[in-house]
Design a protein around this motif. Structure first.
Motif, PDB file in Angstrom:
ATOM      1  N   ASP A 209       0.891  -1.151   0.000  1.00 48.08           N
ATOM      2  CA  ASP A 209       0.000   0.000   0.000  1.00 48.08           C
ATOM      3  C   ASP A 209       0.933   1.206   0.000  1.00 48.08           C
ATOM      4  O   ASP A 209       1.493   1.574   1.030  1.00 48.08           O
ATOM      5  CB  ASP A 209      -0.881  -0.027   1.266  1.00 48.08           C
ATOM      6  CG  ASP A 209      -1.897   1.117   1.265  1.00 48.08           C
ATOM      7  OD1 ASP A 209      -1.745   2.022   0.424  1.00 48.08           O
ATOM      8  OD2 ASP A 209      -2.806   1.110   2.119  1.00 48.08           O
ATOM      9  N   ALA A 210       1.114   1.780  -1.192  1.00 51.35           N
ATOM     10  CA  ALA A 210       2.127   2.848  -1.326  1.00 51.35           C
ATOM     11  C   ALA A 210       1.665   4.154  -0.717  1.00 51.35           C
ATOM     12  O   ALA A 210       2.461   5.088  -0.576  1.00 51.35           O
ATOM     13  CB  ALA A 210       2.464   3.036  -2.797  1.00 51.35           C
ATOM     14  N   THR A 211       0.378   4.254  -0.358  1.00 56.79           N
ATOM     15  CA  THR A 211      -0.150   5.468   0.269  1.00 56.79           C
ATOM     16  C   THR A 211      -0.972   5.027   1.477  1.00 56.79           C
ATOM     17  O   THR A 211      -2.203   5.085   1.467  1.00 56.79           O
ATOM     18  CB  THR A 211      -1.047   6.232  -0.734  1.00 56.79           C
ATOM     19  OG1 THR A 211      -1.958   5.278  -1.315  1.00 56.79           O
ATOM     20  CG2 THR A 211      -0.252   6.891  -1.827  1.00 56.79           C
ATOM     21  N   GLY A 213      -1.754   6.204   4.393  1.00 54.35           N
ATOM     22  CA  GLY A 213      -2.743   7.119   4.971  1.00 54.35           C
ATOM     23  C   GLY A 213      -3.213   6.622   6.318  1.00 54.35           C
ATOM     24  O   GLY A 213      -2.424   6.154   7.146  1.00 54.35           O
ATOM     25  N   GLY A 214      -4.529   6.666   6.534  1.00 55.47           N
ATOM     26  CA  GLY A 214      -5.077   6.177   7.797  1.00 55.47           C
ATOM     27  C   GLY A 214      -5.215   4.667   7.837  1.00 55.47           C
ATOM     28  O   GLY A 214      -5.713   4.106   8.804  1.00 55.47           O
ATOM     29  N   GLY A 215      -4.829   3.987   6.761  1.00 53.54           N
ATOM     30  CA  GLY A 215      -4.808   2.518   6.756  1.00 53.54           C
ATOM     31  C   GLY A 215      -6.109   1.884   6.293  1.00 53.54           C
ATOM     32  O   GLY A 215      -6.306   0.684   6.479  1.00 53.54           O
ATOM     33  N   GLN A 233       4.692   9.116   3.511  1.00 51.09           N
ATOM     34  CA  GLN A 233       5.712  10.117   3.846  1.00 51.09           C
ATOM     35  C   GLN A 233       5.267  11.012   4.993  1.00 51.09           C
ATOM     36  O   GLN A 233       6.034  11.854   5.446  1.00 51.09           O
ATOM     37  CB  GLN A 233       6.043  10.954   2.614  1.00 51.09           C
ATOM     38  CG  GLN A 233       4.866  11.707   2.024  1.00 51.09           C
ATOM     39  CD  GLN A 233       5.304  12.565   0.847  1.00 51.09           C
ATOM     40  OE1 GLN A 233       6.455  12.977   0.770  1.00 51.09           O
ATOM     41  NE2 GLN A 233       4.408  12.829  -0.082  1.00 51.09           N
ATOM     42  N   ASP A 234       4.026  10.827   5.450  1.00 50.40           N
ATOM     43  CA  ASP A 234       3.511  11.700   6.506  1.00 50.40           C
ATOM     44  C   ASP A 234       3.531  10.949   7.848  1.00 50.40           C
ATOM     45  O   ASP A 234       2.824   9.949   8.012  1.00 50.40           O
ATOM     46  CB  ASP A 234       2.074  12.094   6.129  1.00 50.40           C
ATOM     47  CG  ASP A 234       1.467  13.060   7.137  1.00 50.40           C
ATOM     48  OD1 ASP A 234       2.056  13.238   8.230  1.00 50.40           O
ATOM     49  OD2 ASP A 234       0.406  13.631   6.844  1.00 50.40           O
ATOM     50  N   PRO A 235       4.320  11.447   8.813  1.00 52.73           N
ATOM     51  CA  PRO A 235       4.388  10.737  10.096  1.00 52.73           C
ATOM     52  C   PRO A 235       3.027  10.632  10.786  1.00 52.73           C
ATOM     53  O   PRO A 235       2.752   9.631  11.462  1.00 52.73           O
ATOM     54  CB  PRO A 235       5.356  11.569  10.948  1.00 52.73           C
ATOM     55  CG  PRO A 235       5.714  12.767  10.150  1.00 52.73           C
ATOM     56  CD  PRO A 235       5.191  12.617   8.754  1.00 52.73           C
TER      57      PRO A 235
HETATM   58  C1  LIG Z   1      -5.472   9.626  -0.088  1.00 52.05           C
HETATM   59  S1  LIG Z   1      -4.436   9.288   1.250  1.00 52.05           S
HETATM   60  C2  LIG Z   1      -4.463   7.556   1.407  1.00 52.05           C
HETATM   61  C3  LIG Z   1      -5.579   7.080   2.265  1.00 52.05           C
HETATM   62  C4  LIG Z   1      -5.575   5.613   2.530  1.00 52.05           C
HETATM   63  N1  LIG Z   1      -5.699   4.839   1.329  1.00 52.05           N
HETATM   64  C5  LIG Z   1      -6.701   5.276   3.492  1.00 52.05           C
HETATM   65  O1  LIG Z   1      -7.651   4.649   3.082  1.00 52.05           O
HETATM   66  O2  LIG Z   1      -6.639   5.645   4.650  1.00 52.05           O
HETATM   67  C6  LIG Z   1      -2.891   9.510   0.536  1.00 52.05           C
HETATM   68  C7  LIG Z   1      -1.736   9.274   1.484  1.00 52.05           C
HETATM   69  O3  LIG Z   1      -0.592   9.098   0.694  1.00 52.05           O
HETATM   70  C8  LIG Z   1       0.475   9.826   1.213  1.00 52.05           C
HETATM   71  N2  LIG Z   1       1.306  10.200   0.078  1.00 52.05           N
HETATM   72  C9  LIG Z   1       0.986  10.997  -0.962  1.00 52.05           C
HETATM   73  N3  LIG Z   1       2.004  11.086  -1.816  1.00 52.05           N
HETATM   74  C10 LIG Z   1       2.982  10.300  -1.313  1.00 52.05           C
HETATM   75  C11 LIG Z   1       4.290   9.970  -1.756  1.00 52.05           C
HETATM   76  N4  LIG Z   1       4.794  10.486  -2.872  1.00 52.05           N
HETATM   77  N5  LIG Z   1       5.011   9.120  -1.003  1.00 52.05           N
HETATM   78  C12 LIG Z   1       4.513   8.604   0.151  1.00 52.05           C
HETATM   79  N6  LIG Z   1       3.297   8.900   0.629  1.00 52.05           N
HETATM   80  C13 LIG Z   1       2.535   9.728  -0.104  1.00 52.05           C
HETATM   81  C14 LIG Z   1      -0.134  10.997   1.914  1.00 52.05           C
HETATM   82  O4  LIG Z   1       0.705  11.449   2.952  1.00 52.05           O
HETATM   83  C15 LIG Z   1      -1.441  10.415   2.431  1.00 52.05           C
HETATM   84  O5  LIG Z   1      -1.307   9.948   3.729  1.00 52.05           O
END
Ligand SMILES: C[S@@+](CC[C@H](N)C(=O)[O-])C[C@H]1O[C@@H](n2cnc3c(N)ncnc32)[C@H](O)[C@@H]1O
Length: 487
Positions: A209-211, A213-215, A233-235
């Motif tokens: 899961d490359a993003t 987020g809140g999981g 990338q967001d702590p």
């Molecule tokens: C739309 S949210 C993901 C939400 C997640 N799928 C969920 O259901 O909770 C996008 C997340 O991706 C992270 N993000 C965006 N661009 C990124 C990057 N280039 N590398 C790592 N994280 C990234 C953001 O910090 C954010 O937490």
């Protein structure tokens, strides 16, 4: 420090170019019982890693390596970050800083009241052990703990940590572990079932899961039995996901970093081939909703917009220092803002009077150029553009697209959710490029095989949110999911 722990690394001159992160701390900064428990658990893990190494069990080795990192983070690094009992020694640690600055290959360092973390790239002339001994003898008045934590880092990890030091040097707050004071993280996951189903999660399957987020997506993958590597990338996001998904800690591996480096970040942890990769591109709701993150023109906050708070350039940096033409280009390219030139001109005029430091200040300046039409705030497109520029969102997406397939096994799925046309266009174009069997050009007599052909399209048309999802979450209205499968 009299001696250093050497069981996990060679003591001879280490090859040039190797990066080490060394965490040294003052004797007494950690309770003796805690220290001993850590040392014992560490010895045991190292012995198991040696066995796995001898047997060539790379997967086990990687898993144990990750366990070792987590153990050290929890038992040593995190408590030291908040330890202030030896605060009087901060000035003496300053002597160490002076010595460090003389070291060739020093990339970054971070000091807390009773510890020092140093990132150094060895030049080949001196071993890491001899450097540590030199640092400790430069500060004879400090009683350093005899077992510093020494970690060899990949180039990507080293770059990541170095970047985090640019703004946190001397600051002891690594918010990743500060769950107590964290604001609540509320993000409604978009296309949850559709995106996760595309990756076919099941026991034994390894998904990225490359993003994270809140999981939200990871949770469903984990519920289905998969092992998940979650990158963010967001702590604040990592912290929220770690808390929400605590029940799956044995199958969830959280990685701090930018997904543009996904291949390096995972390879460095022994993960080279996975069954699926999902990216839910863009920002999370808490990033927009928390005024202090500086993404929203509706709430007063610092003009920041960094998803990674340690990234070097904030929105204020761009707004106050970019050339007028660069500003106009950003607004036009990433926000498709027709008034880009007029807005850039006004920004330059205003910043000559006083720096533009807050979200509402910038929103007011833009509103002064563009009259409000309809429901949309005049600053909407400019804020989107700045956010994309600050986080180099399109650059990161392009890098992920170029490397994502290389991480997948044959039959592995690559799924991407986008939220605006610029991102969707990039994904569509790339998916098209790698799923065409043949390519044709007007000057060729016949089509030719496509050398980039490597996947098949799973979604001919993008999957969008259902009526029910839109009713519950209007933010899903522009979400588009596209999926391919590696051949
Ligand atoms: C739309 S949210 C993901 C939400 C997640 N799928 C969920 O259901 O909770 C996008 C997340 O991706 C992270 N993000 C965006 N661009 C990124 C990057 N280039 N590398 C790592 N994280 C990234 C953001 O910090 C954010 O937490």
């Amino acid at each position: 420090m009299s001696s250093v722990a050497t069981e996990s690394r060679a003591t001879a001159a280490t090859p040039a170019g190797t990066c080490y992160k060394v965490l040294m701390w003052e004797e007494g900064a950690l309770p003796p019982g805690q220290l001993e428990a850590w040392q014992k658990a560490r010895r045991e893990l190292l012995a198991r890693m040696r066995d796995a190494g001898i047997k060539g069990a790379r997967g086990t080795l990687a898993r144990l390596g990750e366990e070792l990192r987590e153990l050290s983070q929890q038992a040593v690094a995190a408590p030291l970050d908040t330890c202030v009992q030896a605060s009087l020694s901060l000035t003496r640690v300053g002597a160490l800083a002076a010595e460090l600055l003389r070291v060739e290959g020093l990339l970054a360092y971070r000091l807390t009241p009773c510890s020092a973390t140093v990132l150094v790239e060895l030049t080949g002339e001196e071993s890491i052990d001899s450097l540590i001994t030199r640092w400790s003898s430069a500060t004879p008045e400090l009683q350093w703990c005899s077992t510093p934590l020494v970690e060899a880092l990949s180039a990507a990890e080293a770059a990541e940590w170095q970047e985090s030091c640019r703004t946190t040097a001397g600051d002891s707050t690594d918010t990743d572990d500060d769950e107590e004071n964290a604001p609540e993280f509320r993000h409604v996951t978009v296309l949850r079932a559709e995106a996760v189903a595309a990756l076919q999660p099941a026991e034994g399957r390894v998904l990225v899961d490359a993003t994270l987020g809140g999981g939200g997506h990871s949770e469903l993958m984990l519920e289905e039995g998969a092992t998940v590597w979650g990158i963010d990338q967001d702590p604040a996001a990592r912290r929220a996901a770690r808390k929400r998904l605590a029940a799956y800690a044995d199958r969830l591996h959280i990685v701090a970093g930018n997904f543009r480096n996904a291949a390096e970040l995972l390879t460095a942890r022994g993960v080279t081939q996975v069954d699926g990769l999902l990216a839910d591109i863009g920002i999370s709701s808490p990033q927009v909703d928390q005024a202090e993150r500086g993404f929203s023109f509706l709430a007063e906050g610092p003009l920041d917009m960094r998803m990674n708070p340690a990234a070097p350039r904030s929105a204020a940096d761009i707004v106050n220092s970019a050339a007028e033409s660069e500003l106009a280009d950003i607004l036009w390219q990433y926000g498709e803002e027709r008034a880009s030139r007029a807005i850039a001109r006004r920004i330059v005029q205003e910043r000559a009077k006083a720096p533009i430091t807050t979200t509402t200040q910038l929103a007011g300046i833009i509103a002064g150029v563009l009259p409000r039409k309809g429901k949309q705030h005049p600053a909407t497109r400019s804020f989107q553009a700045l956010r994309i520029a600050v986080n180099d969102e399109l650059g990161a997406l392009e890098a992920l697209l170029e490397t994502g397939l290389s991480l997948l096994k044959s039959g592995g799925r690559f799924a991407i959710i986008t939220f605006h046309s610029l991102e969707d266009r990039a994904v569509k174009r790339y998916f098209d490029r790698v799923t065409r069997q043949e390519i044709d050009r007007p000057e060729w007599p016949a089509p030719r095989p496509n050398p980039e052909y490597a996947a098949r399209l799973i979604t001919r048309k993008p999957i969008v949110a259902s009526e029910a999802e839109l009713a519950a979450n209007p933010r899903a209205r522009s979400a588009k999911l596209r999926v391919i499968e590696k051949l």
